[in-house]
Scaffold this motif. Structure first.
Motif, PDB file in Angstrom:
ATOM      1  N   LEU A 101      12.237 -55.356 -18.956  1.00 24.53           N
ATOM      2  CA  LEU A 101      13.491 -54.617 -18.900  1.00 24.53           C
ATOM      3  C   LEU A 101      13.349 -53.365 -18.042  1.00 24.53           C
ATOM      4  N   THR A 118      19.486 -56.051 -28.566  1.00 27.07           N
ATOM      5  CA  THR A 118      20.153 -55.016 -27.787  1.00 27.07           C
ATOM      6  C   THR A 118      21.628 -55.339 -27.598  1.00 27.07           C
ATOM      7  N   ASN A 172      25.169 -52.927 -25.847  1.00 23.19           N
ATOM      8  CA  ASN A 172      25.629 -52.377 -24.574  1.00 23.19           C
ATOM      9  C   ASN A 172      24.724 -51.251 -24.094  1.00 23.19           C
ATOM     10  N   GLU A 211      25.566 -53.241 -17.564  1.00 25.64           N
ATOM     11  CA  GLU A 211      25.148 -54.514 -18.139  1.00 25.64           C
ATOM     12  C   GLU A 211      23.729 -54.895 -17.729  1.00 25.64           C
ATOM     13  N   GLN A 212      23.199 -54.198 -16.701  1.00 30.15           N
ATOM     14  CA  GLN A 212      21.851 -54.469 -16.211  1.00 30.15           C
ATOM     15  C   GLN A 212      21.108 -53.154 -16.042  1.00 30.15           C
ATOM     16  N   HIS A 213      19.786 -53.252 -16.121  1.00 28.55           N
ATOM     17  CA  HIS A 213      18.969 -52.073 -15.845  1.00 28.55           C
ATOM     18  C   HIS A 213      19.193 -51.709 -14.381  1.00 28.55           C
ATOM     19  N   GLY A 235      17.339 -54.698 -12.587  1.00 27.36           N
ATOM     20  CA  GLY A 235      18.383 -55.702 -12.568  1.00 27.36           C
ATOM     21  C   GLY A 235      18.368 -56.612 -13.788  1.00 27.36           C
ATOM     22  N   HIS A 236      17.458 -56.363 -14.725  1.00 22.38           N
ATOM     23  CA  HIS A 236      17.326 -57.186 -15.933  1.00 22.38           C
ATOM     24  C   HIS A 236      18.567 -56.991 -16.814  1.00 22.38           C
ATOM     25  N   THR A 237      19.087 -58.080 -17.362  1.00 20.07           N
ATOM     26  CA  THR A 237      20.227 -58.018 -18.270  1.00 20.07           C
ATOM     27  C   THR A 237      19.845 -57.241 -19.517  1.00 20.07           C
ATOM     28  N   ILE A 238      20.737 -56.358 -19.930  1.00 25.07           N
ATOM     29  CA  ILE A 238      20.459 -55.475 -21.062  1.00 25.07           C
ATOM     30  C   ILE A 238      20.796 -56.121 -22.399  1.00 25.07           C
ATOM     31  N   ARG A 239      21.931 -56.721 -22.495  1.00 24.12           N
ATOM     32  CA  ARG A 239      22.442 -57.245 -23.765  1.00 24.12           C
ATOM     33  C   ARG A 239      21.681 -58.505 -24.200  1.00 24.12           C
ATOM     34  N   LEU A 273      18.593 -58.767 -25.684  1.00 21.94           N
ATOM     35  CA  LEU A 273      17.135 -58.744 -25.740  1.00 21.94           C
ATOM     36  C   LEU A 273      16.693 -58.585 -27.196  1.00 21.94           C
TER      37      LEU A 273
END
Length: 168
Positions: free
Chosen positions: A45, A96, A98, A107-109, A113-117, A119
């Motif tokens: 992340l 995780t 929002n 929505e991404q780091h 660029g990793h998806t946040i929601r 995890l």
């Protein structure tokens, strides 16, 4: 931030701490600790520093939690005021929700660029137990516990905050 320091750089930094450069003239002490090697799930992340989980408890019960992920803007520090990303965490499932970065929903780091929601935070039940047990160490009803995940040792309490902010 991954920056390497010479022995002279380290000596100067330690002297600055002892002489109160970071605490506005108060005397401080230096504690040198073992290096934490971040758990792989969190490195995916946020690869630019040590991610932590802050759990806020009131009267022995966790009431809020967020993952704080360093960014290039924060120079590898998990501090929201310095540009880290804050991500809400479902207290029951340890997943995780929002994310917020510089007061904007994301929505991404911003760097990886990793998806946040969605995890799943490893060791979630242990993190909850550790945060509640920290209450035994201080005589406060409202605390924020910062926990990091070491790849070898699992959850480690980094610090207890007597007045954690509610940016969560």
């Amino acid at each position: 931030s991954g920056q390497r320091y010479t022995e002279a750089d380290m000596r100067k930094h330690l002297a600055d701490i002892i002489f109160g450069v970071y605490s506005f003239g108060l005397t401080d002490q230096v504690i040198i600790e073992e290096r934490v090697e971040q758990h792989d799930e969190l490195t995916q992340l946020s690869p630019f520093g040590l991610t932590d989980v802050r759990v806020i408890s009131y009267l022995d019960e966790p009431v809020l939690a967020m993952l704080r992920g360093p960014t290039r803007d924060s120079d590898g520090k998990a501090n929201l005021h310095q540009g880290a990303i804050g991500v809400g965490v479902d207290l029951v499932q340890g997943r995780t929700l929002n994310g917020v970065w510089h007061e904007d929903l994301v929505e991404q780091h911003p760097d990886s660029g990793h998806t946040i929601r969605g995890l799943e935070i490893p060791y979630w039940q242990e993190i909850m137990l550790l945060s509640v047990r920290c209450k035994e160490l201080v005589s406060l009803d409202y605390i924020g516990v910062d926990i990091v995940l070491d790849s070898r040792l699992g959850p480690l309490m980094l610090e207890i905050n007597a007045r954690p902010g509610l940016n969560i």
